[in-house]
Design a protein around this motif. Structure first.
Motif, mmCIF file in Angstrom:
data_model
loop_
_atom_site.group_PDB
_atom_site.id
_atom_site.type_symbol
_atom_site.label_atom_id
_atom_site.label_comp_id
_atom_site.label_asym_id
_atom_site.label_seq_id
_atom_site.Cartn_x
_atom_site.Cartn_y
_atom_site.Cartn_z
ATOM 1 N N ARG A 462 68.655 35.559 55.979
ATOM 2 C CA ARG A 462 68.815 34.320 55.209
ATOM 3 C C ARG A 462 68.373 33.102 56.011
ATOM 4 O O ARG A 462 67.856 32.130 55.441
ATOM 5 C CB ARG A 462 70.264 34.199 54.744
ATOM 6 N N LEU A 463 68.575 33.121 57.316
ATOM 7 C CA LEU A 463 68.084 32.020 58.148
ATOM 8 C C LEU A 463 66.569 31.909 58.050
ATOM 9 O O LEU A 463 66.011 30.807 57.942
ATOM 10 C CB LEU A 463 68.485 32.244 59.610
ATOM 11 N N ASP A 464 65.900 33.052 58.080
ATOM 12 C CA ASP A 464 64.440 33.030 57.961
ATOM 13 C C ASP A 464 64.010 32.427 56.632
ATOM 14 O O ASP A 464 63.119 31.577 56.592
ATOM 15 C CB ASP A 464 63.895 34.453 58.088
ATOM 16 N N THR A 465 64.651 32.857 55.543
ATOM 17 C CA THR A 465 64.285 32.329 54.228
ATOM 18 C C THR A 465 64.515 30.827 54.163
ATOM 19 O O THR A 465 63.650 30.070 53.708
ATOM 20 C CB THR A 465 65.103 33.040 53.126
ATOM 21 N N LEU A 466 65.672 30.371 54.616
ATOM 22 C CA LEU A 466 65.995 28.947 54.552
ATOM 23 C C LEU A 466 65.012 28.099 55.359
ATOM 24 O O LEU A 466 64.437 27.124 54.859
ATOM 25 C CB LEU A 466 67.419 28.716 55.063
ATOM 26 N N VAL A 467 64.830 28.472 56.620
ATOM 27 C CA VAL A 467 63.995 27.659 57.504
ATOM 28 C C VAL A 467 62.534 27.667 57.041
ATOM 29 O O VAL A 467 61.878 26.618 56.987
ATOM 30 C CB VAL A 467 64.117 28.162 58.952
ATOM 31 N N CYS A 468 62.041 28.842 56.669
ATOM 32 C CA CYS A 468 60.622 28.932 56.290
ATOM 33 C C CYS A 468 60.339 28.206 54.979
ATOM 34 O O CYS A 468 59.353 27.458 54.874
ATOM 35 C CB CYS A 468 60.215 30.398 56.169
ATOM 36 N N ILE A 469 61.171 28.410 53.988
ATOM 37 C CA ILE A 469 60.907 27.799 52.681
ATOM 38 C C ILE A 469 61.109 26.285 52.750
ATOM 39 O O ILE A 469 60.298 25.516 52.230
ATOM 40 C CB ILE A 469 61.795 28.429 51.590
ATOM 41 N N PHE A 470 62.181 25.848 53.407
ATOM 42 C CA PHE A 470 62.360 24.403 53.602
ATOM 43 C C PHE A 470 61.232 23.835 54.461
ATOM 44 O O PHE A 470 60.760 22.717 54.234
ATOM 45 C CB PHE A 470 63.710 24.108 54.257
ATOM 46 N N GLY A 471 60.787 24.620 55.444
ATOM 47 C CA GLY A 471 59.727 24.152 56.328
ATOM 48 C C GLY A 471 58.421 23.917 55.597
ATOM 49 O O GLY A 471 57.620 23.068 56.000
ATOM 50 N N ALA A 488 71.694 31.483 49.699
ATOM 51 C CA ALA A 488 71.501 31.939 51.075
ATOM 52 C C ALA A 488 72.335 31.113 52.046
ATOM 53 O O ALA A 488 72.986 31.655 52.951
ATOM 54 C CB ALA A 488 70.026 31.863 51.443
ATOM 55 N N ALA A 489 72.331 29.791 51.858
ATOM 56 C CA ALA A 489 73.103 28.919 52.748
ATOM 57 C C ALA A 489 74.601 29.198 52.620
ATOM 58 O O ALA A 489 75.323 29.284 53.628
ATOM 59 C CB ALA A 489 72.803 27.460 52.422
ATOM 60 N N ASN A 490 75.069 29.343 51.396
ATOM 61 C CA ASN A 490 76.491 29.644 51.193
ATOM 62 C C ASN A 490 76.864 30.983 51.817
ATOM 63 O O ASN A 490 77.946 31.137 52.395
ATOM 64 C CB ASN A 490 76.815 29.661 49.698
ATOM 65 N N ALA A 491 75.970 31.962 51.695
ATOM 66 C CA ALA A 491 76.257 33.286 52.248
ATOM 67 C C ALA A 491 76.385 33.236 53.760
ATOM 68 O O ALA A 491 77.277 33.869 54.344
ATOM 69 C CB ALA A 491 75.159 34.263 51.833
ATOM 70 N N ILE A 492 75.500 32.486 54.406
ATOM 71 C CA ILE A 492 75.581 32.367 55.872
ATOM 72 C C ILE A 492 76.934 31.821 56.294
ATOM 73 O O ILE A 492 77.595 32.355 57.195
ATOM 74 C CB ILE A 492 74.436 31.468 56.392
ATOM 75 N N VAL A 493 77.356 30.748 55.643
ATOM 76 C CA VAL A 493 78.646 30.120 55.996
ATOM 77 C C VAL A 493 79.796 31.091 55.740
ATOM 78 O O VAL A 493 80.710 31.237 56.565
ATOM 79 C CB VAL A 493 78.828 28.813 55.208
ATOM 80 N N LYS A 494 79.758 31.768 54.586
ATOM 81 C CA LYS A 494 80.842 32.706 54.252
ATOM 82 C C LYS A 494 80.936 33.854 55.245
ATOM 83 O O LYS A 494 82.021 34.248 55.672
ATOM 84 C CB LYS A 494 80.627 33.264 52.838
ATOM 85 N N ILE A 495 79.779 34.391 55.624
ATOM 86 C CA ILE A 495 79.779 35.519 56.560
ATOM 87 C C ILE A 495 80.333 35.092 57.916
ATOM 88 O O ILE A 495 81.190 35.768 58.499
ATOM 89 C CB ILE A 495 78.358 36.103 56.700
ATOM 90 N N ILE A 496 79.837 33.976 58.436
ATOM 91 C CA ILE A 496 80.303 33.494 59.742
ATOM 92 C C ILE A 496 81.797 33.187 59.704
ATOM 93 O O ILE A 496 82.553 33.535 60.618
ATOM 94 C CB ILE A 496 79.501 32.246 60.167
ATOM 95 N N TRP A 497 82.233 32.560 58.610
ATOM 96 C CA TRP A 497 83.633 32.129 58.512
ATOM 97 C C TRP A 497 84.580 33.314 58.378
ATOM 98 O O TRP A 497 85.658 33.332 58.964
ATOM 99 C CB TRP A 497 83.776 31.189 57.311
ATOM 100 N N SER A 498 84.174 34.309 57.586
ATOM 101 C CA SER A 498 85.086 35.420 57.300
ATOM 102 C C SER A 498 85.098 36.464 58.406
ATOM 103 O O SER A 498 86.074 37.208 58.550
ATOM 104 C CB SER A 498 84.710 36.084 55.973
ATOM 105 N N ALA A 499 84.015 36.566 59.214
ATOM 106 C CA ALA A 499 83.940 37.647 60.198
ATOM 107 C C ALA A 499 85.084 37.658 61.220
ATOM 108 O O ALA A 499 85.731 38.700 61.374
ATOM 109 C CB ALA A 499 82.571 37.646 60.859
ATOM 110 N N PRO A 500 85.470 36.602 61.947
ATOM 111 C CA PRO A 500 84.647 35.407 62.188
ATOM 112 C C PRO A 500 83.694 35.667 63.358
ATOM 113 O O PRO A 500 83.976 36.465 64.238
ATOM 114 C CB PRO A 500 85.676 34.345 62.545
ATOM 115 N N LEU A 501 82.568 34.957 63.347
ATOM 116 C CA LEU A 501 81.594 35.085 64.425
ATOM 117 C C LEU A 501 81.547 33.777 65.206
ATOM 118 O O LEU A 501 81.470 32.709 64.615
ATOM 119 C CB LEU A 501 80.199 35.388 63.866
ATOM 120 N N SER A 502 81.582 33.866 66.526
ATOM 121 C CA SER A 502 81.565 32.669 67.382
ATOM 122 C C SER A 502 80.127 32.214 67.583
ATOM 123 O O SER A 502 79.533 32.377 68.657
ATOM 124 C CB SER A 502 82.231 32.979 68.727
#
Length: 531
Positions: A462-471, A488-502
């Motif tokens: 999702r990071l690739d999609t966001l950065v490339c398409i916005f770019g 994609a942006a919401n999914a990134i936040v949800k995954i990091i928040w729920s994991a949680p990943l540092s």
């Protein structure tokens, strides 16, 4: 108080449009009535493949009187030497009153002319005749069509109109070139079970009259009927019916008189992954699968279709559907065996032939960017070498199944088949699981990836999609978001928040963005500012 009925009869409508149209009416019709000072007791909305209908109960015979206090010119401007000026005369003419009806009232800005205007309410049927065309042709949907060489557009050709004010016909006309549809009290029953016209005596008996003609106009009633029948048929087969919500919602608007019919298929097809068989049944044939009540992950060699035909012909209907599903499952069986002839990794070169986006190259190029992103995340998380290697392998293989025959035929199985083929290719369980998980969440209410490897690859993709398409400057606008950037942006936040990943997401975005711009626009020096 009166009851009003409007039925719009058409050729067979797409199920999605019927559902959407009723939703639009639920929003628009009460608002339009309220704007015209009409407050019904209740409103019922009906829809089948051949009709849209609304039944409005408890309508008054006419609008109530409308009393308004209207502000005019200032007293100084309205009168000069005690005589009305042109400003006063013009205001009176505009409001349909006499100058003698004026009242002078003090306000914060001085004295002004006011008039109390009473407007008699119009007859309700008169108001409805103006609103009905707006209700019909104000509906929105995909792929509207024209018919009869006219300019009118609707989801399907309109064939009849029923418009009843209690037991009286309310005249409505739809003129489309040489074709004119006039409202009356004649509807039509079920196309097979009652192919004759149906006369509706009054609005109040609409549903009952069509019920006698084998048409259940109430979607809620049909849904309840379908669920009851499907569960009963599954029970006879000593199983439990799988009733996906989306499928049920669609089937409700595919039938007017539902009959649940059981069919069977060869037990050899149970060797296929259950996801393949259920996709064939649910997504492509609109069948309800039957599962073993003791092992719910195990399918039974039966399915249930909801017929809109003659219940007496259920055996013939079942046989026809059995031939169809046999062919579909045979295709799936062939694809499944053929795809496993080579390891999953051997499909990677074929990703060169799949375009991700015209300016961003192939899906293979995207995979390499995902791998690079995953390495950045692994470094931030300080993963040990063995885990980092599995993350890289999962990222490398995450899109390989897109060029398999199975996913080519059934795109909804992407990731799911990647996991199956990875296991068949002797990849580790954690890598295979991550391939399936990296597509999660597929929607706002879907589950999130549970394994750390799956989470990392999902974020990297999702990071690739966001950065490339916005770019590239392809920003989402309004309801247009073809690359699902918001999701994609919401999914990134949800995954990091729920994991949680540092993770330092800001730093991660900086690094991914910098790499993208340096690789995409190597001759532009402004990217030094990203340091």
């Amino acid at each position: 108080m009166a009851t009003f009925l409007l039925e719009v009869g058409t050729e067979e409508l797409p199920a999605q449009f019927v559902s959407s149209a009723l939703q639009q009416w639920r929003s628009r019709i009460p608002a339009d009535l309220s704007a015209n000072l009409l407050e019904p007791e209740r409103i019922e909305y009906f829809g089948t493949p051949r009709r849209l209908a609304v039944l409005i109960h408890g309508l008054s015979e006419q609008q109530p009187q409308k009393t308004e206090d209207l502000k005019g010119p200032s007293a100084q401007a309205a009168f000069k030497d005690g005589q009305p000026t042109q400003a006063a005369i013009g205001f009176a003419r505009k409001q349909g009153v006499e100058v003698a009806d004026f009242e002078i009232r003090p306000t914060e800005k001085g004295e002004f002319v006011f008039v109390c205007k009473v407007t008699e309410g119009r007859k309700t049927p008169e108001v409805l005749t103006e609103l009905i065309p707006q209700w019909i042709f104000g509906l929105e949907g995909k792929r509207f069509m024209r018919w009869a060489d006219g300019d009118l557009r609707f989801s399907r050709p309109i064939r009849w109109l029923v418009s009843l004010w209690d037991d009286a016909v309310l005249p409505i006309e739809i003129v489309n070139a040489e074709v004119t549809v006039k409202s009356d009290r004649q509807s039509w029953g079920h196309r097979v079970l009652h192919p004759d016209p149906v006369t509706i005596p009054s609005a109040a008996v609409y549903a009952a009259t069509l019920e006698a003609a084998f048409v259940q106009v109430d979607p809620a009633q049909r849904e309840k009927n379908i669920v009851t029948q499907v569960q009963a048929v599954a029970q006879k087969k000593k199983g439990v019916a799988e009733i996906p919500e989306d499928l049920l919602s669609e089937v409700v608007f595919l039938v007017e008189w539902p009959t649940a019919v059981a069919g069977s298929f060869d037990a050899e097809f149970l060797q296929l992954p259950s996801e393949v068989a259920t996709t064939e049944m649910v997504s492509h044939q609109r069948y309800f699968p039957i599962r073993d009540p003791k092992k719910t992950e195990q399918l039974l060699p039966y399915f249930i279709t909801v017929s809109n035909g003659d219940p007496a012909k259920s055996e013939i209907i079942a046989a026809g559907n059995e031939r169809v599903i046999r062919a579909r499952l045979s295709d799936g069986q062939f694809f499944f065996k053929a795809d496993q002839a080579i390891p999953l990794a051997d499909y990677l070169p074929k990703l060169e032939t799949v375009t991700f986006q015209a300016d961003l190259g192939s899906m293979r190029a995207k995979v390499e960017r995902i791998r690079a992103n995953a390495k950045l995340i692994a470094a931030q998380l300080q993963l040990d070498g063995a885990i980092a290697d599995k993350v890289d392998r999962a990222a490398e293989l995450c899109k390989a199944d897109l060029v398999t025959q199975m996913v080519g035929e059934f795109p909804e199985l992407q990731g799911i088949m990647g996991e199956k083929y990875a296991l068949a290719s002797k990849e580790s369980t954690s890598v295979a699981t991550a391939i399936a998980e990296h597509y999660l969440p597929r929607s706002a209410d879907d589950v999130l990836p549970r394994t750390p490897i799956g989470q990392i690859v999902a974020i990297s993709d999702r990071l690739d999609t966001l950065v490339c398409i916005f770019g590239l400057g392809l920003l989402p606008s309004g309801s247009s978001d073809p690359f699902a950037l918001r999701r994609a942006a919401n999914a990134i936040v949800k995954i990091i928040w729920s994991a949680p990943l540092s993770l330092n997401l800001k730093q991660l975005l900086h690094d991914v963005t910098q790499k993208f711009f340096r690789n995409t626009f190597p001759n532009i020096s402004i990217f030094d500012k990203l340091e």
